[in-house]
Design a protein around this motif. Sequence first.
Motif, PDB file in Angstrom:
ATOM      1  N   PRO A  71     -14.332   3.158  10.588  1.00 50.79           N
ATOM      2  CA  PRO A  71     -13.384   3.760  11.528  1.00 50.79           C
ATOM      3  C   PRO A  71     -14.022   4.760  12.494  1.00 50.79           C
ATOM      4  N   HIS A  72     -15.301   4.576  12.811  1.00 57.98           N
ATOM      5  CA  HIS A  72     -15.961   5.498  13.744  1.00 57.98           C
ATOM      6  C   HIS A  72     -17.077   4.770  14.477  1.00 57.98           C
ATOM      7  N   ASP A  73     -17.556   5.379  15.541  1.00 56.59           N
ATOM      8  CA  ASP A  73     -18.633   4.817  16.351  1.00 56.59           C
ATOM      9  C   ASP A  73     -19.941   4.848  15.559  1.00 56.59           C
ATOM     10  N   ILE A  74     -20.720   3.776  15.640  1.00 55.10           N
ATOM     11  CA  ILE A  74     -22.007   3.729  14.937  1.00 55.10           C
ATOM     12  C   ILE A  74     -23.172   3.503  15.892  1.00 55.10           C
ATOM     13  N   ARG A  75     -22.917   3.673  17.180  1.00 56.22           N
ATOM     14  CA  ARG A  75     -24.002   3.490  18.145  1.00 56.22           C
ATOM     15  C   ARG A  75     -25.137   4.447  17.802  1.00 56.22           C
ATOM     16  N   ASN A  76     -26.351   3.935  17.862  1.00 55.20           N
ATOM     17  CA  ASN A  76     -27.586   4.676  17.571  1.00 55.20           C
ATOM     18  C   ASN A  76     -27.759   5.013  16.087  1.00 55.20           C
ATOM     19  N   TYR A  77     -26.995   4.390  15.207  1.00 56.37           N
ATOM     20  CA  TYR A  77     -27.229   4.551  13.779  1.00 56.37           C
ATOM     21  C   TYR A  77     -28.475   3.754  13.430  1.00 56.37           C
ATOM     22  N   GLU A  78     -29.393   4.384  12.757  1.00 57.65           N
ATOM     23  CA  GLU A  78     -30.607   3.689  12.358  1.00 57.65           C
ATOM     24  C   GLU A  78     -30.413   3.120  10.958  1.00 57.65           C
ATOM     25  N   VAL A  79     -30.555   1.808  10.853  1.00 62.57           N
ATOM     26  CA  VAL A  79     -30.510   1.129   9.559  1.00 62.57           C
ATOM     27  C   VAL A  79     -31.645   0.121   9.573  1.00 62.57           C
ATOM     28  N   ASP A  80     -32.729   0.468   8.895  1.00 65.38           N
ATOM     29  CA  ASP A  80     -33.869  -0.446   8.790  1.00 65.38           C
ATOM     30  C   ASP A  80     -34.469  -0.306   7.394  1.00 65.38           C
ATOM     31  N   THR A  81     -35.626  -0.857   7.176  1.00 68.20           N
ATOM     32  CA  THR A  81     -36.197  -0.856   5.829  1.00 68.20           C
ATOM     33  C   THR A  81     -36.597   0.538   5.341  1.00 68.20           C
ATOM     34  N   LYS A  82     -36.705   1.506   6.254  1.00 67.36           N
ATOM     35  CA  LYS A  82     -37.121   2.855   5.859  1.00 67.36           C
ATOM     36  C   LYS A  82     -35.984   3.873   5.870  1.00 67.36           C
ATOM     37  N   VAL A  83     -34.982   3.649   6.726  1.00 68.58           N
ATOM     38  CA  VAL A  83     -33.907   4.625   6.914  1.00 68.58           C
ATOM     39  C   VAL A  83     -32.556   3.911   6.916  1.00 68.58           C
TER      40      VAL A  83
END
Length: 151
Positions: A71-83
């Motif tokens: 229910p919120h904006d996730i632009r620029n959320y980092e989701v990768d193998t490290k973070v």
Amino acid sequence: MKKLIGAMLACLMAGSLMAAAPEITNSTGGLKSERGATDLVTEDTAAPLKNFRKDGAPYDRQYMHQPPLIPHDIRNYEVDTKVNKCLACHSFKNASAMKAPKISPTHFETRDGMTLGEVSPRRYFCLQCHVPQADAKPLVENTFKPVEALN
């Protein structure tokens, strides 16, 4: 005889493909892009995301086993193998302080049902299942009805 039939079928298939091609590429009466007339090559910045509501009550689920919507904006959320930015708020450790829902215990299980001390690698990339929801009109007409048991 077999060669003749094969050649005739090939011609028919090629003709039907050519007949469909103008419809796909026709900008006046064919399929239309949701992007409008924006050229993919010249666009250099993403359009701003609109209609995201501020953090609030969770969205209702529409079908059984539906992953919760974001229910919120996730632009620029980092989701990768490290973070994984999602875990900054939704991990067991941080959820209470951030007033966010805790990640489901099912996300700590392997395919074999073994419980892990950390999020299972197959559940680490949250955005594979959980998507942000905007208050927007449907792109196409829709007659979907949610499961009655969820109302």
